[in-house]
Design an enzyme around this catalytic site. Structure first.
Site: not given
Ligand code: 4AZ
Length: 220
Positions: A19, A159, A63
């Site tokens: 993503h 991420s 992902d």
């Molecule tokens: C995001 O929006 C996201 N708490 C990544 C990780 C987490 C929450 C949101 C984990 O990319």
């Protein structure tokens, strides 16, 4: 410009989240060896990007992606992380480390400097029970980590970055998870959900051609 983490697997391959990859014309550079997000690190040109063929944006499954880039110079501060064997297994409650420049609270802002926090592995049954993600069925390709009370977590911008775990204090850190999703950040009973790297062992080997077997140094 996109903010995401990733893990170096070799000089020429990195593993971010799928993503993280823009829809249109994915290209550009990766930055390695940074501490401050804005004024440190070295850029390397991306040659190609391979999304996992099973990546599903709506189910948020598979992902993971692989980036092939120009050869990165390793140093004391730039090193690849070991991949776990496909059947690696960590007990619930094992403390692992997640890191990134992402949101320091659920609504931001991002961090200028690299942050790390310990989060604990949560088993599937607990993570999908009525007190957490209720009826969600987690595939074996994901793993939950965090705390019942929240407070410490990964968030947007982290991420693709590593959830690094090790079996014991003398064992190497391995890439167990890839920051993927969660309901909000650091909320009580809503731990982070990670793509489980070990599940993608074969796909990584096939796509990259493998990194060769490396023998461990003798233990003293
Ligand atoms: C995001 O929006 C996201 N708490 C990544 C990780 C987490 C929450 C949101 C984990 O990319």
């Amino acid at each position: 410009t996109y903010l995401c983490g990733g893990s170096l697997l070799s000089q020429t391959w990195s593993l971010p989240a799928a993503h993280c990859i823009p829809y249109a014309a994915p290209q550009g550079t990766i930055t390695v060896g940074a501490h401050n997000l804005w004024n440190s690190g070295t850029n390397y040109t991306i040659k190609s990007i391979v999304n996992h063929p099973g990546w599903n944006r709506y189910k948020r499954n598979n992902d993971v992606a692989l980036i092939n880039h120009k050869s990165v110079a390793f140093s004391d501060t730039v090193k690849p992380i070991c991949l776990p064997s496909p059947d690696v297994c960590f007990n619930e409650g094992t403390a692992c480390v997640v890191s990134g420049w992402g949101y320091t609270t659920e609504r931001g802002p991002i961090s200028d400097t690299l942050q790390e926090v310990a989060v604990k592995i949560i088993d599937y049954q607990t993570c999908s029970d009525s007190t957490m993600y209720s009826t969600m069925v987690f595939p074996d390709s994901q793993v939950c980590a965090g705390y019942v009370d929240g407070q410490k977590d990964s968030c947007a911008g982290d991420s693709g970055g590593p959830l690094a775990c090790r079996l014991g204090p003398n064992d190497p850190w391995v890439l167990y998870g890839v920051v993927s999703w969660g309901w909000g950040c650091a909320r009580a009973r809503k731990p982070g959900v990670y793509a489980k790297a070990s599940h993608y062992h074969d796909w990584i080997e096939e796509t990259t051609g493998g990194f060769g077997k490396v023998s461990l140094p003798e233990k003293a």
